[in-house]
Each structure stands twice: as structure tokens, then as C-alpha cells.
Scaffold this motif. Sequence first.
Motif, PDB file in Angstrom:
ATOM      1  N   ILE A 178      32.906  54.152 -61.008  1.00 18.35           N
ATOM      2  CA  ILE A 178      32.135  54.967 -61.954  1.00 18.35           C
ATOM      3  C   ILE A 178      30.828  54.273 -62.318  1.00 18.35           C
ATOM      4  CG2 ILE A 178      32.111  55.868 -64.316  1.00 18.35           C
ATOM      5  CD1 ILE A 178      35.119  56.432 -63.949  1.00 18.35           C
ATOM      6  N   SER A 179      30.871  52.959 -62.569  1.00 16.27           N
ATOM      7  CA  SER A 179      29.639  52.253 -62.932  1.00 16.27           C
ATOM      8  C   SER A 179      28.658  52.198 -61.770  1.00 16.27           C
ATOM      9  CB  SER A 179      29.964  50.845 -63.422  1.00 16.27           C
ATOM     10  OG  SER A 179      30.526  50.078 -62.389  1.00 16.27           O
ATOM     11  N   ILE A 180      29.147  52.011 -60.550  1.00 21.76           N
ATOM     12  CA  ILE A 180      28.256  52.036 -59.384  1.00 21.76           C
ATOM     13  C   ILE A 180      27.618  53.408 -59.236  1.00 21.76           C
ATOM     14  CG2 ILE A 180      28.236  51.951 -56.858  1.00 21.76           C
ATOM     15  CD1 ILE A 180      30.275  49.689 -57.047  1.00 21.76           C
ATOM     16  N   PHE A 181      28.399  54.448 -59.415  1.00 22.26           N
ATOM     17  CA  PHE A 181      27.866  55.801 -59.321  1.00 22.26           C
ATOM     18  C   PHE A 181      26.794  56.048 -60.384  1.00 22.26           C
ATOM     19  CE2 PHE A 181      28.035  60.282 -60.598  1.00 22.26           C
ATOM     20  CZ  PHE A 181      27.636  60.863 -59.400  1.00 22.26           C
ATOM     21  N   ILE A 182      27.055  55.631 -61.613  1.00 19.95           N
ATOM     22  CA  ILE A 182      26.085  55.849 -62.704  1.00 19.95           C
ATOM     23  C   ILE A 182      24.804  55.064 -62.452  1.00 19.95           C
ATOM     24  CG2 ILE A 182      25.660  55.405 -65.152  1.00 19.95           C
ATOM     25  CD1 ILE A 182      28.598  56.170 -65.641  1.00 19.95           C
ATOM     26  N   PHE A 183      24.918  53.797 -62.061  1.00 16.86           N
ATOM     27  CA  PHE A 183      23.726  52.990 -61.825  1.00 16.86           C
ATOM     28  C   PHE A 183      22.915  53.511 -60.641  1.00 16.86           C
ATOM     29  CE2 PHE A 183      26.072  49.439 -64.048  1.00 16.86           C
ATOM     30  CZ  PHE A 183      25.320  49.560 -65.198  1.00 16.86           C
ATOM     31  N   ASN A 184      23.578  53.960 -59.590  1.00 15.23           N
ATOM     32  CA  ASN A 184      22.855  54.544 -58.460  1.00 15.23           C
ATOM     33  C   ASN A 184      22.190  55.858 -58.852  1.00 15.23           C
ATOM     34  OD1 ASN A 184      23.250  52.555 -56.542  1.00 15.23           O
ATOM     35  ND2 ASN A 184      25.224  53.399 -55.930  1.00 15.23           N
ATOM     36  N   LEU A 185      22.850  56.655 -59.667  1.00 13.56           N
ATOM     37  CA  LEU A 185      22.259  57.903 -60.126  1.00 13.56           C
ATOM     38  C   LEU A 185      21.024  57.644 -60.988  1.00 13.56           C
ATOM     39  CD1 LEU A 185      22.657  61.003 -60.146  1.00 13.56           C
ATOM     40  CD2 LEU A 185      23.918  60.692 -62.276  1.00 13.56           C
ATOM     41  N   ALA A 195      19.094  54.957 -60.874  1.00  9.79           N
ATOM     42  CA  ALA A 195      18.044  54.441 -60.000  1.00  9.79           C
ATOM     43  C   ALA A 195      17.440  55.552 -59.161  1.00  9.79           C
ATOM     44  CB  ALA A 195      18.609  53.350 -59.092  1.00  9.79           C
ATOM     45  N   PHE A 196      18.243  56.519 -58.755  1.00 11.60           N
ATOM     46  CA  PHE A 196      17.729  57.626 -57.947  1.00 11.60           C
ATOM     47  C   PHE A 196      16.850  58.566 -58.768  1.00 11.60           C
ATOM     48  CE2 PHE A 196      18.249  61.905 -56.099  1.00 11.60           C
ATOM     49  CZ  PHE A 196      17.675  61.668 -54.863  1.00 11.60           C
ATOM     50  N   LEU A 197      17.223  58.813 -60.015  1.00 10.89           N
ATOM     51  CA  LEU A 197      16.481  59.755 -60.844  1.00 10.89           C
ATOM     52  C   LEU A 197      15.295  59.123 -61.576  1.00 10.89           C
ATOM     53  CD1 LEU A 197      19.461  61.758 -62.372  1.00 10.89           C
ATOM     54  CD2 LEU A 197      17.964  62.415 -60.489  1.00 10.89           C
ATOM     55  N   MET A 198      15.179  57.813 -61.549  1.00  8.95           N
ATOM     56  CA  MET A 198      14.095  57.136 -62.250  1.00  8.95           C
ATOM     57  C   MET A 198      12.751  57.461 -61.589  1.00  8.95           C
ATOM     58  SD  MET A 198      13.696  53.072 -62.982  1.00  8.95           S
ATOM     59  CE  MET A 198      15.374  52.983 -63.514  1.00  8.95           C
ATOM     60  N   LYS A 199      11.744  57.647 -62.407  1.00  5.76           N
ATOM     61  CA  LYS A 199      10.410  57.965 -61.896  1.00  5.76           C
ATOM     62  C   LYS A 199       9.826  56.732 -61.217  1.00  5.76           C
ATOM     63  CE  LYS A 199       6.868  60.807 -61.829  1.00  5.76           C
ATOM     64  NZ  LYS A 199       6.897  61.979 -61.022  1.00  5.76           N
ATOM     65  N   LYS A 200       9.400  56.901 -59.972  1.00  6.54           N
ATOM     66  CA  LYS A 200       8.845  55.797 -59.202  1.00  6.54           C
ATOM     67  C   LYS A 200       7.403  56.123 -58.834  1.00  6.54           C
ATOM     68  CE  LYS A 200      13.364  55.196 -57.204  1.00  6.54           C
ATOM     69  NZ  LYS A 200      13.897  56.426 -57.724  1.00  6.54           N
ATOM     70  N   LYS A 201       6.571  55.114 -58.858  1.00  9.86           N
ATOM     71  CA  LYS A 201       5.163  55.304 -58.525  1.00  9.86           C
ATOM     72  C   LYS A 201       4.814  54.508 -57.267  1.00  9.86           C
ATOM     73  CE  LYS A 201       3.976  56.011 -63.314  1.00  9.86           C
ATOM     74  NZ  LYS A 201       3.301  55.506 -64.495  1.00  9.86           N
ATOM     75  N   LEU A 202       5.629  54.628 -56.246  1.00  6.43           N
ATOM     76  CA  LEU A 202       5.380  53.927 -54.995  1.00  6.43           C
ATOM     77  C   LEU A 202       4.834  54.900 -53.962  1.00  6.43           C
ATOM     78  CD1 LEU A 202       8.573  51.713 -54.620  1.00  6.43           C
ATOM     79  CD2 LEU A 202       6.300  50.982 -55.300  1.00  6.43           C
ATOM     80  N   LEU A 203       3.940  54.389 -53.151  1.00  5.94           N
ATOM     81  CA  LEU A 203       3.427  55.180 -52.039  1.00  5.94           C
ATOM     82  C   LEU A 203       4.446  55.143 -50.892  1.00  5.94           C
ATOM     83  CD1 LEU A 203      -0.230  53.904 -52.167  1.00  5.94           C
ATOM     84  CD2 LEU A 203       0.646  56.078 -53.008  1.00  5.94           C
TER      85      LEU A 203
END
Length: 66
Positions: free
Chosen positions: A6-13, A15-23
Motif C-alpha cells: 500500500i505504501s509503495i502504491f501511494i508513493f508511486n501515485l 510521484a506520478f501525479l506530482m507536477k514536473k517541469k522537465l523537458l
Amino acid sequence: MITLVISIFIFNLVAFLMKKKLLPYEYYASILFGLLVSEIADRFTDKYNWYYFFEPYWYRQEFCVM
């Protein structure tokens, strides 16, 4: 074990939904750098036989869950 999954799933979620400003080329550069470092580490540990994962005296079929 359930809390780990559950914690791995939450942390990956998060990280996936976090706004990123990378090219896009920065994504590819970081992915390729990670693959390069893991390949170097794998070759180094394989050269000096540091893995010992599938040695005949340790690996048995009944412990392999597929």
C-alpha cells in the motif's frame, strides 16, 4: 506485507501525479543515466560474483513463486 504494498502504491501515485517541469530530453537523459549506472553495477557485481542469487546450493524450485 500489505502495508508495504500500500505504501509503495501511494508513493508511486504521488510521484506520478506530482507536477514536473522537465523537458522531454531531460526525462530521457535521466532514464538513460539510470540504466547506464545499473548496467555498470550489474556487470561489476557479476564480475566478482557478488550476487549469489541462483547458486545451485541455494536456489531450489519450491521456493520460486511465479
